[in-house]
Enzyme design. Structure first.
Site, PDB file in Angstrom:
ATOM      1  N   TYR A   1     -25.831  49.455  -7.567  1.00 20.72           N
ATOM      2  CA  TYR A   1     -24.806  48.405  -7.724  1.00 20.72           C
ATOM      3  C   TYR A   1     -25.297  47.325  -8.682  1.00 20.72           C
ATOM      4  CZ  TYR A   1     -22.064  44.222  -6.619  1.00 20.72           C
ATOM      5  OH  TYR A   1     -21.298  43.079  -6.713  1.00 20.72           O
TER       6      TYR A   1
ATOM      7  N   GLY B   1      -8.705  46.555  -9.134  1.00 21.11           N
ATOM      8  CA  GLY B   1      -9.177  46.232  -7.781  1.00 21.11           C
ATOM      9  C   GLY B   1      -8.505  44.993  -7.224  1.00 21.11           C
ATOM     10  N   ALA B   2      -7.193  44.885  -7.425  1.00 20.20           N
ATOM     11  CA  ALA B   2      -6.470  43.697  -6.950  1.00 20.20           C
ATOM     12  C   ALA B   2      -5.935  43.890  -5.538  1.00 20.20           C
ATOM     13  CB  ALA B   2      -5.334  43.365  -7.911  1.00 20.20           C
TER      14      ALA B   2
ATOM     15  N   SER C   1      -7.680  43.739  -2.791  1.00 25.05           N
ATOM     16  CA  SER C   1      -8.387  42.928  -1.790  1.00 25.05           C
ATOM     17  C   SER C   1      -9.313  41.936  -2.458  1.00 25.05           C
ATOM     18  CB  SER C   1      -9.202  43.832  -0.842  1.00 25.05           C
ATOM     19  OG  SER C   1     -10.279  44.422  -1.516  1.00 25.05           O
ATOM     20  N   GLY C   2      -9.924  41.079  -1.654  1.00 21.96           N
ATOM     21  CA  GLY C   2     -10.990  40.191  -2.101  1.00 21.96           C
ATOM     22  C   GLY C   2     -10.659  39.365  -3.333  1.00 21.96           C
ATOM     23  N   LEU C   3     -11.603  39.329  -4.244  1.00 21.01           N
ATOM     24  CA  LEU C   3     -11.491  38.503  -5.449  1.00 21.01           C
ATOM     25  C   LEU C   3     -10.271  38.869  -6.294  1.00 21.01           C
ATOM     26  CD1 LEU C   3     -12.738  36.433  -7.461  1.00 21.01           C
ATOM     27  CD2 LEU C   3     -14.164  38.291  -8.335  1.00 21.01           C
ATOM     28  N   GLY C   4     -10.033  40.167  -6.454  1.00 24.10           N
ATOM     29  CA  GLY C   4      -8.919  40.614  -7.291  1.00 24.10           C
ATOM     30  C   GLY C   4      -7.580  40.159  -6.742  1.00 24.10           C
TER      31      GLY C   4
ATOM     32  N   SER D   1     -22.416  39.591 -11.729  1.00 24.85           N
ATOM     33  CA  SER D   1     -22.947  39.138 -10.443  1.00 24.85           C
ATOM     34  C   SER D   1     -24.329  38.559 -10.611  1.00 24.85           C
ATOM     35  CB  SER D   1     -23.005  40.286  -9.444  1.00 24.85           C
ATOM     36  OG  SER D   1     -23.580  39.825  -8.241  1.00 24.85           O
TER      37      SER D   1
HETATM   38  N1  LIG Z   1     -18.126  39.536  -2.725  1.00 26.56           N
HETATM   39  C1  LIG Z   1     -19.075  38.889  -3.408  1.00 26.56           C
HETATM   40  O1  LIG Z   1     -19.843  38.134  -2.878  1.00 26.56           O
HETATM   41  C2  LIG Z   1     -19.223  39.107  -4.877  1.00 26.56           C
HETATM   42  C3  LIG Z   1     -20.196  38.389  -5.578  1.00 26.56           C
HETATM   43  C4  LIG Z   1     -20.344  38.582  -6.940  1.00 26.56           C
HETATM   44  C5  LIG Z   1     -19.532  39.443  -7.605  1.00 26.56           C
HETATM   45  N2  LIG Z   1     -18.591  40.136  -6.932  1.00 26.56           N
HETATM   46  C6  LIG Z   1     -17.766  41.056  -7.685  1.00 26.56           C
HETATM   47  O2  LIG Z   1     -16.409  40.778  -7.424  1.00 26.56           O
HETATM   48  C7  LIG Z   1     -15.639  41.952  -7.694  1.00 26.56           C
HETATM   49  C8  LIG Z   1     -14.655  42.192  -6.556  1.00 26.56           C
HETATM   50  O3  LIG Z   1     -15.372  42.440  -5.368  1.00 26.56           O
HETATM   51  P1  LIG Z   1     -14.863  41.916  -3.949  1.00 26.56           P
HETATM   52  O4  LIG Z   1     -15.968  41.173  -3.371  1.00 26.56           O
HETATM   53  O5  LIG Z   1     -13.541  41.293  -4.062  1.00 26.56           O
HETATM   54  O6  LIG Z   1     -14.786  43.303  -3.138  1.00 26.56           O
HETATM   55  P2  LIG Z   1     -13.548  44.117  -2.515  1.00 26.56           P
HETATM   56  O7  LIG Z   1     -12.702  43.228  -1.685  1.00 26.56           O
HETATM   57  O8  LIG Z   1     -14.157  45.315  -1.892  1.00 26.56           O
HETATM   58  O9  LIG Z   1     -12.719  44.532  -3.792  1.00 26.56           O
HETATM   59  C9  LIG Z   1     -13.102  45.626  -4.565  1.00 26.56           C
HETATM   60  C10 LIG Z   1     -11.871  46.230  -5.166  1.00 26.56           C
HETATM   61  O10 LIG Z   1     -12.289  47.341  -5.983  1.00 26.56           O
HETATM   62  C11 LIG Z   1     -11.426  48.417  -5.710  1.00 26.56           C
HETATM   63  N3  LIG Z   1     -12.017  49.710  -6.028  1.00 26.56           N
HETATM   64  C12 LIG Z   1     -13.112  50.281  -5.526  1.00 26.56           C
HETATM   65  N4  LIG Z   1     -13.277  51.503  -6.041  1.00 26.56           N
HETATM   66  C13 LIG Z   1     -12.256  51.721  -6.903  1.00 26.56           C
HETATM   67  C14 LIG Z   1     -11.866  52.790  -7.727  1.00 26.56           C
HETATM   68  N5  LIG Z   1     -12.547  53.941  -7.756  1.00 26.56           N
HETATM   69  N6  LIG Z   1     -10.755  52.656  -8.484  1.00 26.56           N
HETATM   70  C15 LIG Z   1     -10.022  51.514  -8.453  1.00 26.56           C
HETATM   71  N7  LIG Z   1     -10.337  50.461  -7.674  1.00 26.56           N
HETATM   72  C16 LIG Z   1     -11.446  50.570  -6.905  1.00 26.56           C
HETATM   73  C17 LIG Z   1     -11.126  48.294  -4.223  1.00 26.56           C
HETATM   74  O11 LIG Z   1      -9.984  49.088  -3.935  1.00 26.56           O
HETATM   75  P3  LIG Z   1      -9.652  49.624  -2.456  1.00 26.56           P
HETATM   76  O12 LIG Z   1      -8.944  48.482  -1.805  1.00 26.56           O
HETATM   77  O13 LIG Z   1      -8.764  50.806  -2.704  1.00 26.56           O
HETATM   78  O14 LIG Z   1     -10.936  49.964  -1.823  1.00 26.56           O
HETATM   79  C18 LIG Z   1     -10.889  46.800  -4.125  1.00 26.56           C
HETATM   80  O15 LIG Z   1      -9.585  46.470  -4.552  1.00 26.56           O
HETATM   81  C19 LIG Z   1     -16.645  43.087  -7.914  1.00 26.56           C
HETATM   82  O16 LIG Z   1     -16.792  43.300  -9.285  1.00 26.56           O
HETATM   83  C20 LIG Z   1     -17.940  42.524  -7.344  1.00 26.56           C
HETATM   84  O17 LIG Z   1     -19.062  43.056  -7.970  1.00 26.56           O
HETATM   85  C21 LIG Z   1     -18.398  39.995  -5.570  1.00 26.56           C
END
Ligand SMILES: NC(=O)c1ccc[n+]([C@@H]2O[C@H](COP(=O)([O-])OP(=O)(O)OC[C@H]3O[C@@H](n4cnc5c(N)ncnc54)[C@H](OP(=O)(O)O)[C@@H]3O)[C@@H](O)[C@H]2O)c1
Length: 398
Positions: free
Chosen positions: A273, A92-93, A95-98, A225
């Site tokens: 989730y 998941g690199a 967007s976002g955190l990745g 989380s």
């Molecule tokens: N945002 C927060 O506040 C927060 C807080 C605590 C923990 N987290 C954790 O941080 C991590 C990253 O989340 P984020 O906030 O950065 O969200 P994000 O920007 O939506 O990133 C999620 C990533 O997961 C990928 N993904 C989703 N479904 C997939 C699949 N079937 N196969 C492969 N990749 C897939 C997405 O790919 P696409 O680009 O193709 O959709 C995207 O690259 C998650 O584990 C989340 O639980 C986030």
């Protein structure tokens, strides 16, 4: 305990599929609570150019199959020994955190990042616009909502010749407004199927590769989380995470003769989730219990902070997406920028002071890391064992 041999299927690169989550948007909620209670890239380039870029990339990866893993220490012309670049896989690199973590690591010049993503072109554009230098990353296709894709990824990764020094299980989907469950290719409820089961298979298969690494500190990181931890304010926002007796998980989360929810209850996208995040944190601890002593691998989880601007909230109603970031910035003051969260996760990947295994890392207001306490359920050793045993049956490892 002997490491399990991995089974591989023949593979080839496949054109990435678009994400298949679907959710209706009606109710506005913050990790499942009604919002009132709390007060996606320029695709202008032609398809042809995209295909050409993809082919070029595939060519690059195939060319790498003839390379051999570089020795961990290189000797410079002056006779000084230097450590080779670390090689890290981040799911998941795109967007976002990745993405922010990939950027933070690549910028040090000490890491090569394998961006394991389901959408090749989106990832390529994201890497370019983040300014990640071409020589510091490789994109490989991975759709965690398909166990076949996970196995193909492992096969492709092995053929690429890159060593595996750190694996970061980061990707996730969050479907808070979904009224009905949606499913992975194998028919598991999508959130738990992607966030937990896809990563469970990936990390179990790649454990062998991590174990072969000669890098000074090899690590397996599963992003957790706060929302799965009921010992926190955010974790107490209903619906709360609760795995119950795991009858739904044992039944395969199919929603047919069994519930789509781990605890066997009615479908709730926000809870699914949170439950998946509890599974992530329990899996990290079970890895630690089973393999840390034998392999020396550091197993860790973390809460990176509330990164309110990421794509995680894409399935939420527009009003939520508009108000959530300022709400987190000015009211809860829990807001963390994507850049800062990326630095945090990059620390867990590479900081020499964060080598302790079995730890769930968090950061205080001064952005200093500390070992955080997990909730009773997220630290329950019996539940960790049970999640492991059921999951290995579901993904075909037992
Ligand atoms: N945002 C927060 O506040 C927060 C807080 C605590 C923990 N987290 C954790 O941080 C991590 C990253 O989340 P984020 O906030 O950065 O969200 P994000 O920007 O939506 O990133 C999620 C990533 O997961 C990928 N993904 C989703 N479904 C997939 C699949 N079937 N196969 C492969 N990749 C897939 C997405 O790919 P696409 O680009 O193709 O959709 C995207 O690259 C998650 O584990 C989340 O639980 C986030």
């Amino acid at each position: 305990m002997a490491l399990q041999a991995t089974s591989l299927v023949s593979s080839s690169f496949s054109i990435p599929k678009e994400g298949k989550c679907s959710a209706s948007s009606k109710d506005s909620s913050l990790f499942g609570v009604s919002f009132s209670e709390l007060v996606k890239a320029d695709f202008s380039s032609s398809a042809l150019r995209c295909k050409r870029e993809f082919k070029q990339r595939v060519g690059t990866v195939r060319a790498q199959t003839v390379t051999t893993t570089p020795a961990v220490n290189k000797t410079t012309p002056e006779g000084k020994k230097t450590l080779r670049k670390g090689s890290v896989v981040i799911t998941g690199a795109s967007s976002g955190l990745g993405l922010a973590t990939a950027k933070a690591l690549a910028e040090t010049g000490k890491w090569h990042v394998i961006m394991a993503c389901r959408d090749f072109l989106k990832t390529e554009r994201a890497a370019k616009s983040a300014g990640i230098a071409k020589e510091n990353y490789t994109i490989m296709h991975l759709d965690l909502a398909s166990l076949d894709s996970v196995r193909q990824f492992v096969d492709n990764f092995r053929r690429s010749g890159w060593p595996l020094d750190v694996l970061v299980c980061n990707a996730a989907v969050y479907l808070p407004t979904a009224k009905e469950p949606t499913y992975t290719a194998e028919g598991f409820e999508l959130s738990v199927g992607t966030n937990h089961l896809g990563h469970f298979l990936l990390s179990r298969l790649l454990l062998e590769d991590l174990n072969k690494s000669d890098y000074p500190s090899k690590r397996l990181i599963i992003v957790g989380s706060i929302t799965g931890n009921t010992n926190t304010l955010a974790g107490n926002v209903p619906p709360k995470a609760n795995l119950g007796d795991m009858r739904g998980l044992a039944g395969g989360l199919t929603g047919l003769n069994t519930s789509a929810m781990i605890d066997g209850g009615d479908f709730d996208g926000a809870k699914a989730y949170k439950d998946s995040k509890v599974c992530n944190m329990l899996t990290m601890q079970e890895f630690h219990r089973r393999y840390h002593e034998e392999t020396g691998i550091t197993f860790a989880s973390l809460y990176p902070g509330c990164i309110a601007t990421t794509g995680l909230f894409r399935e939420h109603i527009p009003l939520f997406r508009l108000l959530f970031p300022p709400f987190q910035k000015y009211i809860t003051k829990g807001f963390v920028s994507e850049e800062e969260s990326g630095k945090r996760l990059a620390q867990v990947v590479s900081d020499p002071s964060l080598t302790k295994s079995g730890v769930y890392w968090s950061w205080n207001k001064n952005s200093a890391s500390f070992e955080n306490q997990l909730s009773q359920e997220a630290s329950n050793a019996d539940k960790a064992r049970k999640v492991w045993e059921i999951s290995e049956k579901l993904v075909g490892l037992a």
